[in-house]
Design a protein around this motif. Structure first.
Motif, short mmCIF file in Angstrom:
data_model
loop_
_atom_site.label_atom_id
_atom_site.label_comp_id
_atom_site.label_asym_id
_atom_site.label_seq_id
_atom_site.Cartn_x
_atom_site.Cartn_y
_atom_site.Cartn_z
N ALA A 1 -53.50 9.15 -25.70
CA ALA A 1 -54.22 10.31 -25.19
C ALA A 1 -54.12 10.38 -23.67
O ALA A 1 -53.94 11.46 -23.09
N ARG A 2 -54.24 9.22 -23.02
CA ARG A 2 -54.12 9.18 -21.56
C ARG A 2 -52.71 9.60 -21.13
O ARG A 2 -52.53 10.35 -20.16
N GLU A 3 -51.70 9.12 -21.85
CA GLU A 3 -50.32 9.48 -21.50
C GLU A 3 -50.05 10.95 -21.76
O GLU A 3 -49.26 11.59 -21.05
N ASN A 4 -50.70 11.52 -22.78
CA ASN A 4 -50.58 12.96 -23.00
C ASN A 4 -51.14 13.75 -21.83
O ASN A 4 -50.59 14.77 -21.42
N ARG A 5 -52.25 13.26 -21.30
CA ARG A 5 -52.84 13.94 -20.13
C ARG A 5 -51.88 13.87 -18.95
O ARG A 5 -51.80 14.82 -18.15
N ALA A 6 -51.15 12.75 -18.83
CA ALA A 6 -50.17 12.64 -17.75
C ALA A 6 -49.06 13.67 -17.92
O ALA A 6 -48.60 14.27 -16.94
N LEU A 7 -48.62 13.90 -19.16
CA LEU A 7 -47.59 14.91 -19.41
C LEU A 7 -48.12 16.29 -19.06
O LEU A 7 -47.41 17.10 -18.45
N ARG A 8 -49.35 16.58 -19.46
CA ARG A 8 -49.92 17.89 -19.14
C ARG A 8 -50.07 18.07 -17.64
O ARG A 8 -49.93 19.18 -17.12
N GLY A 9 -50.34 16.98 -16.93
CA GLY A 9 -50.52 17.06 -15.48
C GLY A 9 -49.23 17.28 -14.72
O GLY A 9 -49.26 17.55 -13.52
N ALA A 10 -48.08 17.17 -15.42
CA ALA A 10 -46.81 17.37 -14.74
C ALA A 10 -46.59 18.82 -14.33
O ALA A 10 -45.96 19.10 -13.31
N ALA A 11 -47.10 19.76 -15.13
CA ALA A 11 -46.84 21.18 -14.88
C ALA A 11 -47.33 21.66 -13.53
O ALA A 11 -46.57 22.26 -12.75
N PRO A 12 -48.61 21.43 -13.17
CA PRO A 12 -49.05 21.89 -11.86
C PRO A 12 -48.34 21.20 -10.71
O PRO A 12 -48.26 21.75 -9.62
N VAL A 13 -47.81 20.00 -10.96
CA VAL A 13 -47.06 19.33 -9.89
C VAL A 13 -45.72 20.02 -9.67
O VAL A 13 -45.25 20.15 -8.54
N ILE A 14 -45.10 20.46 -10.76
CA ILE A 14 -43.86 21.22 -10.62
C ILE A 14 -44.14 22.50 -9.83
O ILE A 14 -43.39 22.89 -8.94
N THR A 15 -45.25 23.13 -10.17
CA THR A 15 -45.60 24.38 -9.51
C THR A 15 -45.98 24.17 -8.04
O THR A 15 -45.65 24.97 -7.18
N HIS A 16 -46.66 23.09 -7.76
CA HIS A 16 -47.12 22.83 -6.39
C HIS A 16 -46.50 21.54 -5.87
O HIS A 16 -47.19 20.65 -5.38
#
Length: 327
Positions: A23-38
């Motif tokens: 679950a924690r690693e899934n959150r890390a994957l989800r957190g990748a998107a805003p980093v790509i954007t910003h």
């Protein structure tokens, strides 16, 4: 009897810990998107480096150029479309979550492959296992191995240019890219778009993609595909394909499992693929020399590992969530 109770209790506790880690690693994957954007603000996110973002942007732009190149332009002496048109289509493609996530996984694969070549002298194309398979006395295996070798060589070359041929996209993503092209407001005539779609679909064959060829090779090897789960023997590309085939995970997730921020996913994937804890540790150390392998992995049976991966329904959604936002 008491030993059995202790083992079951211990196994349940470890399973709960691994479920939490996934679950924690899934959150890390989800957190990748805003980093790509910003990316300029959050370039330090482990799953999305500047190099990965640049590679994803390059692949999307290349897909856009290929889609446009299929459009007839009899009215113009210039075969190239203006940059503003390419950029507009690139933006439309970037708004597709699954397509963006796929490009992200390929960029991560390229970065990991390059690191393994530098740190472990692992050839990105001709691994020891591929040499053996090309020389196989089984004609079907040798022919498939040669086709995989050629496909992997093309992949390495196109990734160096930050390109991604349309024929390498999975079928659903190829269809999504064509639909984005059709709906984008690019100033093209409907007839030109219709002709382009016919050309693109006529040239597409998913079975001839790199991923398609690797899946066929792993399937033909049968029980011998266990050799592909030895990273330093098989190379990262075939290693990821073997994990995906044996665990029934998307190949992109098998690739992302090899990232240093996804240790539990890697350990569970290898266990689900049938490896024993000592073999898992050897593969783990090749990817993460200083990483922490989940404790007491042997208490989790392969079928339990498969159930954890399959039951963690957020995993696939987490990967696709990388695509939220725009480049």
């Amino acid at each position: 009897m008491s030993d059995v109770v202790i083992d079951r209790t211990q196994g349940s506790a470890i399973e709960a810990i691994l479920r939490d880690e996934l679950a924690r690693e899934n959150r890390a994957l989800r957190g990748a998107a805003p980093v790509i954007t910003h990316m300029l603000e959050d370039a330090g996110h482990g799953l999305v480096t500047d190099a990965v973002v640049a590679r994803v942007r390059g692949m999307l732009a290349d897909i856009a150029r290929q889609l446009l190149a299929a459009s007839p332009r009899d009215h113009s002496d210039d075969p190239q479309f203006p940059d503003c048109v390419v950029d507009a289509l690139c933006d439309a493609l970037a708004s597709d979550n699954a397509l963006l996530a796929h490009c992200h996984a390929l960029a991560v694969e390229t970065e990991l492959t390059r690191r393994l070549e530098q740190d472990a002298a692992l050839d990105p194309v001709l691994s020891p296992l591929m040499q053996e398979l090309v020389a196989s006395k089984r004609e079907e295996v040798a022919e498939l191995a040669m086709s995989v070798l050629a496909a992997q060589s093309r992949f390495v070359q196109t990734q160096r240019r930050m390109h991604l041929p349309l024929g390498e996209l999975p079928a659903e993503l190829f269809g999504a890219a064509v639909r984005r092209f059709e709906k984008a407001k690019l100033g093209l005539e409907a007839e030109a778009i219709a002709k382009a779609k016919d050309v693109l679909r006529g040239e597409y064959d998913e079975a001839e993609s790199r991923a398609g060829r690797m899946l066929r090779l792993v399937t033909v090897l049968g029980a011998g595909a266990l050799a592909a789960l030895e990273l330093d023997h098989a190379g990262l590309a075939l290693f990821a394909s073997a994990i995906a085939a044996r665990t029934r995970q998307p190949r992109d997730l098998a690739v992302l499992a090899c990232h240093e921020r996804q240790p539990s996913r890697l350990a569970l994937s290898l266990r689900a693929a049938g490896l024993e804890p000592d073999a898992i540790e050897r593969q783990f150390r090749l990817l993460h020399p200083a990483g922490l392998l989940p404790d007491m992995l042997g208490a989790i049976a392969p079928d339990q590992a498969r159930a954890l991966l399959a039951g963690n329904s957020a995993s696939e959604n987490a990967h696709q969530a990388v695509g939220r936002g725009a480049l």
